[in-house]
Each structure stands twice: as structure tokens, then as C-alpha cells.
Design an enzyme around this catalytic site. Structure first.
Site, short mmCIF file in Angstrom:
data_model
loop_
_atom_site.label_atom_id
_atom_site.label_comp_id
_atom_site.label_asym_id
_atom_site.label_seq_id
_atom_site.Cartn_x
_atom_site.Cartn_y
_atom_site.Cartn_z
N GLU A 70 0.81 -1.22 0.00
CA GLU A 70 0.00 0.00 0.00
C GLU A 70 0.85 1.28 0.00
O GLU A 70 0.33 2.35 -0.28
CB GLU A 70 -0.96 -0.02 1.20
CG GLU A 70 -2.01 -1.11 1.07
CD GLU A 70 -2.80 -1.40 2.34
OE1 GLU A 70 -3.97 -1.75 2.24
OE2 GLU A 70 -2.23 -1.28 3.45
N GLY A 77 -12.77 -4.12 1.95
CA GLY A 77 -13.88 -4.94 1.44
C GLY A 77 -15.13 -4.08 1.33
O GLY A 77 -15.42 -3.29 2.24
N MET A 118 -9.12 -2.74 8.47
CA MET A 118 -8.63 -3.09 9.80
C MET A 118 -7.85 -1.98 10.51
O MET A 118 -7.26 -2.22 11.56
CB MET A 118 -7.78 -4.37 9.70
CG MET A 118 -8.60 -5.53 9.13
SD MET A 118 -7.67 -7.02 8.76
CE MET A 118 -7.38 -7.68 10.39
N GLU A 119 -7.82 -0.78 9.93
CA GLU A 119 -7.05 0.31 10.57
C GLU A 119 -7.77 1.66 10.63
O GLU A 119 -7.48 2.48 11.51
CB GLU A 119 -5.71 0.56 9.82
CG GLU A 119 -4.75 -0.60 9.81
CD GLU A 119 -5.09 -1.64 8.75
OE1 GLU A 119 -5.74 -1.28 7.76
OE2 GLU A 119 -4.71 -2.81 8.93
N ASP A 148 -12.26 -6.56 -2.51
CA ASP A 148 -13.15 -7.73 -2.35
C ASP A 148 -14.49 -7.25 -1.81
O ASP A 148 -14.63 -6.09 -1.47
CB ASP A 148 -12.52 -8.77 -1.40
CG ASP A 148 -12.25 -8.16 -0.03
OD1 ASP A 148 -11.13 -7.68 0.20
OD2 ASP A 148 -13.18 -8.12 0.80
#
Ligand code: ADE
Length: 232
Positions: free
Chosen positions: A13, A79, A176-177, A200
Site C-alpha cells: 500500500e 472490502g 482493519m485500521e 473484495d
């Protein structure tokens, strides 16, 4: 003087941005490497935080204390939580919250941080506008959405879990962050925005889709962030 902190959880990233920047100094702290330098005529500090909320929170605090950044941009993949938002599209955060914060037993809302009086952390409206317009300028073929980022220490790959997140939080994407970055930036009064390209759909196909689309999504997102720097 503006100094922009750019955080990606994974090397994928941030590698495109690091390759483009003129690096002046690398500082190691908390197992993270903070790359100070210039990108598109802007002072930047680019860092891979590592995955998850704790890494993200620590990373923001170091950017605040050691590097005195004036703005924070989080780039990466996510996602989708919205049927209209497809793989390859981009979500710019209006706000972010934790899907795994649960003190409902004491009367708090799902996601609300007890005693903080907050469930969602609002992104900076100017950065949101800038991100949106820069995305459209950089690549008109990529669809850009604004919406809520829903974060937790969990890779979401189950339709039932996804539906629960949608009904509880009305999010646009999950990762997740973001909420930890938003939380730490808010406590430090640093304007922030989260920009995520969709890798996704956070359902039962996520296990297959994520590895297939992660790289392109991460690179597209990084390109948009580089473009955005010109306009800050
Ligand atoms: N990052 C990219 N896709 C994700 C997902 N489905 N869940 C959590 N984090 C993600």
C-alpha cells in the site's frame, strides 16, 4: 508549513508512493520506518504501520509527536459493504467507526467508545472533497464513493457477518485500521481522511478475490493519494 503523514498498513500500500518520493531521512520507531521527504512538492512522511488497530494508533501518535504532521491520509484496500460499490472502486471516508467495540451491555451503542461520547470519527470535510475531486481527475474510469469506513481486527469474509455490519453500521467498506487512525488523529486534533480501493466484497468470495485484486487496488489508491498531494 504543511506536512502530510501518509499511512498504509502493508508494504504493497505504500511502495508506489515511497518509490516516487525524494527520501531525505528514514527514522525507525516502534518497528516502523518513517520515510521523510518530498512527494509532488509536498513535505510528506510515509510509513507502513502494520495491520490492525493497535499498529495504526501507535503510528498516528508517532506521526503527531515526532513528525508534527498537519494532515493524515490513510491509503489502502478494503472490502465493500455496499452492493453498489464494486471491486476496483474507491471509497473516501466521511467518517469511521469500530465494528468490534461493544459495550452495549452498559447501554452504549454498538461501536461507541465508552466514556468518550463518540461512536464515529468524522473525516476532515476539505480533505474529503479534495480526495474526491483528485480521484476523478487522476482516473475518471474509477468510480469514487464517499461513505463510512467500518474497522475491526477481523478480515471479513462471510456474508452473514457482512450483513450484520451493514445493518448495525451502514458502512461503505470494511478494513482493519481506518477507525484507529481516525480515533488517534481526532484525539490529536489532526485532520484526516481514509481512502480505500475495494479489493473484495467482504463475503464468502473475499478469500479468492482479495489476493487477486489487492495489488492493483493498492496501487490505484496510492496513485490517487499522490495526485491529491498536488492539491492540498
Ligand atoms: N481489507 C481488504 N478487504 C478486507 C476485508 N474483507 N475485511 C477486512 N479488511 C479488509
Amino acid at each position: 508549513m504543511k506536512r502530510i503523514g501518509i499511512i498504509g498498513a502493508m508494504e504493497l500500500e505504500v511502495e508506489t508512493l515511497k518509490a516516487q518520493m525524494q527520501i531525505k531521512n528514514i527514522v525507525k520507531k516502534a518497528s516502523m520506518e518513517f520515510h521523510e521527504g518530498i512527494l509532488n512538492n509536498r513535505e510528506v512522511v510515509i510509513v507502513r504501520s502494520g495491520v490492525g488497530k493497535v499498529n495504526a494508533g501507535i503510528c498516528v501518535q508517532i506521526l503527531a509527536d515526532l513528525f508534527h504532521v498537519t494532515h493524515i491520509i490513510n491509503t489502502g484496500v478494503a472490502g465493500s459493504l455496499n452492493a453498489a460499490i464494486d471491486i476496483g472502486d474507491v471509497v473516501v471516508s466521511t467518517d469511521a467507526l469500530y465494528h468490534d467495540m461493544d459495550a452495549t451491555i452498559f447501554g452504549y451503542q454498538p461501536g461507541e467508545v465508552p466514556q468518550l461520547g463518540k461512536r464515529e470519527f468524522a473525516a476532515d470535510p476539505d480533505l474529503v472533497n479534495l480526495a474526491e475531486t483528485s480521484c476523478q481527475e487522476a482516473n475518471p474510469d474509477i468510480h469514487v464513493f464517499t461513505g463510512r469506513v467500518v474497522s475491526g481486527d477481523q478480515f471479513i469474509s462471510d456474508q452473514t457477518v457482512k450483513e450484520k455490519l451493514i445493518s448495525l453500521f451502514s458502512g461503505s467498506c470494511t478494513e482493519m485500521e481506518g477507525a484507529a487512525i481516525a480515533h488517534a488523529a481526532t484525539l490529536n486534533e489532526i485532520p484526516f481522511v481514509i481512502i480505500r480501493a475495494i479489493s473484495d466484497k467482504a463475503d464468502n468470495s473475499a478469500e479468492m478475490d482479495y489476493p487477486a485484486f489487492e495489488k492493483k487496488a493498492a496501487q490505484d489508491c496510492a496513485k490517487l493519494v499522490a495526485r491529491m498531494l498536488q492539491n492540498i
